[in-house]
Scaffold this motif. Structure first.
Motif, PDB file in Angstrom:
ATOM      1  N   TRP A  80      21.094  18.727  -3.066  1.00  0.00           N
ATOM      2  CA  TRP A  80      20.409  17.736  -3.752  1.00  0.00           C
ATOM      3  C   TRP A  80      19.110  18.021  -4.298  1.00  0.00           C
ATOM      4  CZ3 TRP A  80      22.723  13.014  -4.416  1.00  0.00           C
ATOM      5  CH2 TRP A  80      23.976  12.800  -3.746  1.00  0.00           C
ATOM      6  N   ALA A  81      18.852  17.635  -5.746  1.00  0.00           N
ATOM      7  CA  ALA A  81      17.717  18.153  -6.356  1.00  0.00           C
ATOM      8  C   ALA A  81      17.135  16.884  -6.944  1.00  0.00           C
ATOM      9  CB  ALA A  81      18.099  19.129  -7.288  1.00  0.00           C
ATOM     10  N   VAL A  82      15.766  16.599  -6.993  1.00  0.00           N
ATOM     11  CA  VAL A  82      15.150  15.730  -7.784  1.00  0.00           C
ATOM     12  C   VAL A  82      15.032  15.886  -9.192  1.00  0.00           C
ATOM     13  CG1 VAL A  82      12.733  14.472  -7.856  1.00  0.00           C
ATOM     14  CG2 VAL A  82      13.500  15.446  -5.734  1.00  0.00           C
ATOM     15  N   VAL A  83      15.473  14.784  -9.828  1.00  0.00           N
ATOM     16  CA  VAL A  83      15.552  15.001 -11.428  1.00  0.00           C
ATOM     17  C   VAL A  83      14.761  14.023 -12.125  1.00  0.00           C
ATOM     18  CG1 VAL A  83      18.055  16.167 -11.506  1.00  0.00           C
ATOM     19  CG2 VAL A  83      17.788  13.298 -11.477  1.00  0.00           C
ATOM     20  N   LYS A  84      14.146  13.303 -11.323  1.00  0.00           N
ATOM     21  CA  LYS A  84      13.299  12.093 -11.945  1.00  0.00           C
ATOM     22  C   LYS A  84      12.483  11.347 -10.722  1.00  0.00           C
ATOM     23  CE  LYS A  84      13.167   7.948 -14.424  1.00  0.00           C
ATOM     24  NZ  LYS A  84      14.013   6.751 -15.085  1.00  0.00           N
ATOM     25  N   THR A  85      11.102  11.077 -11.120  1.00  0.00           N
ATOM     26  CA  THR A  85      10.408  10.431 -10.068  1.00  0.00           C
ATOM     27  C   THR A  85       9.679   9.081 -10.910  1.00  0.00           C
ATOM     28  OG1 THR A  85       8.274  11.562 -10.648  1.00  0.00           O
ATOM     29  CG2 THR A  85       9.769  12.286  -8.869  1.00  0.00           C
ATOM     30  N   ASP A  86       9.649   8.027 -10.112  1.00  0.00           N
ATOM     31  CA  ASP A  86       9.196   6.831 -10.349  1.00  0.00           C
ATOM     32  C   ASP A  86       8.168   6.332  -9.500  1.00  0.00           C
ATOM     33  OD1 ASP A  86       8.562   4.353 -11.612  1.00  0.00           O
ATOM     34  OD2 ASP A  86      10.687   3.660 -11.387  1.00  0.00           O
ATOM     35  N   GLU A  87       6.925   6.467  -9.949  1.00  0.00           N
ATOM     36  CA  GLU A  87       5.918   6.344  -8.855  1.00  0.00           C
ATOM     37  C   GLU A  87       5.306   4.737  -9.259  1.00  0.00           C
ATOM     38  OE1 GLU A  87       1.677   8.037  -6.866  1.00  0.00           O
ATOM     39  OE2 GLU A  87       3.456   9.399  -8.056  1.00  0.00           O
ATOM     40  N   TYR A  88       5.167   3.997  -8.140  1.00  0.00           N
ATOM     41  CA  TYR A  88       4.702   2.534  -8.707  1.00  0.00           C
ATOM     42  C   TYR A  88       3.276   2.765  -9.179  1.00  0.00           C
ATOM     43  CZ  TYR A  88       8.529   0.215  -6.348  1.00  0.00           C
ATOM     44  OH  TYR A  88       9.932  -0.266  -6.021  1.00  0.00           O
ATOM     45  N   THR A  89       3.165   1.910 -10.262  1.00  0.00           N
ATOM     46  CA  THR A  89       1.973   1.750 -10.826  1.00  0.00           C
ATOM     47  C   THR A  89       1.067   0.686  -9.950  1.00  0.00           C
ATOM     48  OG1 THR A  89       2.400   0.159 -11.946  1.00  0.00           O
ATOM     49  CG2 THR A  89       2.575   2.347 -13.096  1.00  0.00           C
ATOM     50  N   LEU A  90      -0.317   0.774 -10.045  1.00  0.00           N
ATOM     51  CA  LEU A  90      -1.005  -0.275  -9.193  1.00  0.00           C
ATOM     52  C   LEU A  90      -0.608  -1.665  -9.542  1.00  0.00           C
ATOM     53  CD1 LEU A  90      -3.015  -0.593  -7.079  1.00  0.00           C
ATOM     54  CD2 LEU A  90      -4.979  -0.666  -9.088  1.00  0.00           C
ATOM     55  N   PRO A  91      -0.363  -2.120 -10.846  1.00  0.00           N
ATOM     56  CA  PRO A  91       0.328  -3.465 -10.936  1.00  0.00           C
ATOM     57  C   PRO A  91       1.706  -3.617 -10.215  1.00  0.00           C
ATOM     58  CG  PRO A  91      -0.515  -2.770 -13.075  1.00  0.00           C
ATOM     59  CD  PRO A  91      -0.680  -1.766 -11.860  1.00  0.00           C
ATOM     60  N   GLU A  92       2.483  -2.630 -10.459  1.00  0.00           N
ATOM     61  CA  GLU A  92       3.845  -2.763  -9.650  1.00  0.00           C
ATOM     62  C   GLU A  92       3.629  -2.748  -8.163  1.00  0.00           C
ATOM     63  OE1 GLU A  92       6.607  -0.367 -12.700  1.00  0.00           O
ATOM     64  OE2 GLU A  92       5.593   0.635 -11.350  1.00  0.00           O
ATOM     65  N   TYR A  93       2.969  -2.064  -7.535  1.00  0.00           N
ATOM     66  CA  TYR A  93       2.462  -2.063  -6.244  1.00  0.00           C
ATOM     67  C   TYR A  93       2.027  -3.366  -5.755  1.00  0.00           C
ATOM     68  CZ  TYR A  93       0.452  -0.816  -1.866  1.00  0.00           C
ATOM     69  OH  TYR A  93       0.449  -0.794  -0.353  1.00  0.00           O
ATOM     70  N   LYS A  94       1.040  -3.594  -6.247  1.00  0.00           N
ATOM     71  CA  LYS A  94       0.445  -5.140  -5.882  1.00  0.00           C
ATOM     72  C   LYS A  94       1.540  -6.535  -5.978  1.00  0.00           C
ATOM     73  CE  LYS A  94      -4.268  -4.335  -7.406  1.00  0.00           C
ATOM     74  NZ  LYS A  94      -5.225  -4.944  -8.296  1.00  0.00           N
ATOM     75  N   GLU A  95       2.533  -6.257  -6.920  1.00  0.00           N
ATOM     76  CA  GLU A  95       3.400  -7.184  -6.980  1.00  0.00           C
ATOM     77  C   GLU A  95       4.728  -6.899  -5.834  1.00  0.00           C
ATOM     78  OE1 GLU A  95       5.615 -10.312  -8.420  1.00  0.00           O
ATOM     79  OE2 GLU A  95       3.965  -9.732  -9.098  1.00  0.00           O
ATOM     80  N   TRP A  96       4.870  -5.628  -5.707  1.00  0.00           N
ATOM     81  CA  TRP A  96       5.799  -5.191  -4.625  1.00  0.00           C
ATOM     82  C   TRP A  96       5.314  -5.590  -3.239  1.00  0.00           C
ATOM     83  CZ3 TRP A  96       5.213  -1.751  -0.297  1.00  0.00           C
ATOM     84  CH2 TRP A  96       6.892  -1.372   0.038  1.00  0.00           C
ATOM     85  N   ILE A  97       4.054  -5.699  -2.778  1.00  0.00           N
ATOM     86  CA  ILE A  97       3.486  -6.032  -1.745  1.00  0.00           C
ATOM     87  C   ILE A  97       3.528  -7.390  -1.535  1.00  0.00           C
ATOM     88  CG2 ILE A  97       1.088  -6.269  -0.512  1.00  0.00           C
ATOM     89  CD1 ILE A  97       2.321  -3.646  -0.102  1.00  0.00           C
ATOM     90  N   LYS A  98       3.269  -8.182  -2.644  1.00  0.00           N
ATOM     91  CA  LYS A  98       3.129  -9.809  -2.682  1.00  0.00           C
ATOM     92  C   LYS A  98       4.622 -10.130  -2.156  1.00  0.00           C
ATOM     93  CE  LYS A  98       2.572 -13.318  -6.202  1.00  0.00           C
ATOM     94  NZ  LYS A  98       2.300 -13.616  -7.604  1.00  0.00           N
ATOM     95  N   GLU A  99       5.599  -9.514  -3.084  1.00  0.00           N
ATOM     96  CA  GLU A  99       6.966  -9.978  -2.969  1.00  0.00           C
ATOM     97  C   GLU A  99       7.281  -9.857  -1.749  1.00  0.00           C
ATOM     98  OE1 GLU A  99       8.740 -12.152  -4.794  1.00  0.00           O
ATOM     99  OE2 GLU A  99       7.204 -12.150  -6.378  1.00  0.00           O
ATOM    100  N   LYS A 100       7.109  -8.628  -1.008  1.00  0.00           N
ATOM    101  CA  LYS A 100       7.648  -7.978   0.351  1.00  0.00           C
ATOM    102  C   LYS A 100       7.220  -9.031   1.347  1.00  0.00           C
ATOM    103  CE  LYS A 100       8.286  -4.035   3.117  1.00  0.00           C
ATOM    104  NZ  LYS A 100       8.615  -2.748   3.058  1.00  0.00           N
ATOM    105  N   LYS A 101       5.970  -9.583   0.935  1.00  0.00           N
ATOM    106  CA  LYS A 101       5.518 -10.487   2.235  1.00  0.00           C
ATOM    107  C   LYS A 101       6.237 -11.672   2.159  1.00  0.00           C
ATOM    108  CE  LYS A 101       0.790  -8.699   2.393  1.00  0.00           C
ATOM    109  NZ  LYS A 101      -0.614  -8.867   2.145  1.00  0.00           N
ATOM    110  N   GLN A 102       6.924 -12.064   1.245  1.00  0.00           N
ATOM    111  CA  GLN A 102       7.550 -13.418   0.968  1.00  0.00           C
ATOM    112  C   GLN A 102       9.144 -13.207   1.683  1.00  0.00           C
ATOM    113  OE1 GLN A 102       7.137 -14.655  -3.058  1.00  0.00           O
ATOM    114  NE2 GLN A 102       4.841 -15.055  -2.867  1.00  0.00           N
ATOM    115  N   ILE A 103       9.587 -11.723   1.415  1.00  0.00           N
ATOM    116  CA  ILE A 103      10.891 -11.607   1.935  1.00  0.00           C
ATOM    117  C   ILE A 103      11.118 -11.806   3.143  1.00  0.00           C
ATOM    118  CG2 ILE A 103      12.799  -9.879   1.979  1.00  0.00           C
ATOM    119  CD1 ILE A 103      11.866  -8.790  -0.704  1.00  0.00           C
TER     120      ILE A 103
END
Length: 186
Positions: free
Chosen positions: A163-186
């Motif tokens: 298995w080899a890494v061919v792409k990375t997608d790091e959460y940006t600060l706005p994406e991270y903040k939204e992810w945290i907010k939504e994760k708390k609601q799940i």
């Protein structure tokens, strides 16, 4: 005092990751939809995916500490392509440059599952996406630490019997903040 300095450095580091205004539509991104299809792997699958994830993190941190992005790119040439700082796609070169701008780094430690276990989304028999919620900490020449939390999707392809890494997608600060907010609601 040291704890306060570490906390400030972590906040600063996470803030630097998302310094640029993201013009993509992160308002429509939700943790639930973004995490759809990601599951904690079975132990046998965990073993299969954790090794390429650790390998990527090793070469990533070595590239930063040694101020040489080619350490990473020599192993993952696909990461040179389609770089998009606004979306967090293949942004490792930015880490190499920004972390070495005002700091002299001596060493690095990472914990792939520093915040939670890896999650895997199967695309096909030869393609998966691994979501890691990891920590990366760099030791500076004053023996203080810099670094922090990283939320990254690693796109893996099965090539030449591994298995080899061919792409990375790091959460940006706005994406991270939204992810945290939504994760708390799940």
């Amino acid at each position: 005092m040291i704890l306060l300095l570490r906390t400030i450095m972590i906040v600063l580091f996470v803030s630097l990751i998302g310094c640029q205004q993201n013009t993509s539509s992160t308002e429509n991104l939700t943790a639930e939809s973004d995490l759809e299809g990601f599951v904690e792997p079975e132990p046998s699958d965990w073993v299969k995916y954790i090794t390429p994830v650790r390998e990527y993190m090793y070469y990533r941190t070595q590239a930063v500490v040694n101020k040489d992005i080619h350490i990473l790119w020599d192993h993952y040439p696909d990461l040179k392509e389609n770089v998009d700082l606004k979306l967090g796609i293949n942004i490792e070169e930015n880490d190499v440059e920004s972390l070495n701008q005002h700091l002299q780094l001596l060493d690095a430690n990472y914990n792939v599952e520093g915040y939670e276990r890896i999650k895997v989304k199967t695309i096909s028999d030869h393609e998966v996406v691994v979501l890691i919620h990891a920590s990366i900490v760099y030791l500076r020449d004053d023996f203080e630490e810099s670094g922090g939390e990283h939320l990254i999707k690693l796109f893996l392809e099965h090539k030449n019997n591994h298995w080899a890494v061919v792409k990375t997608d790091e959460y940006t600060l706005p994406e991270y903040k939204e992810w945290i907010k939504e994760k708390k609601q799940i």
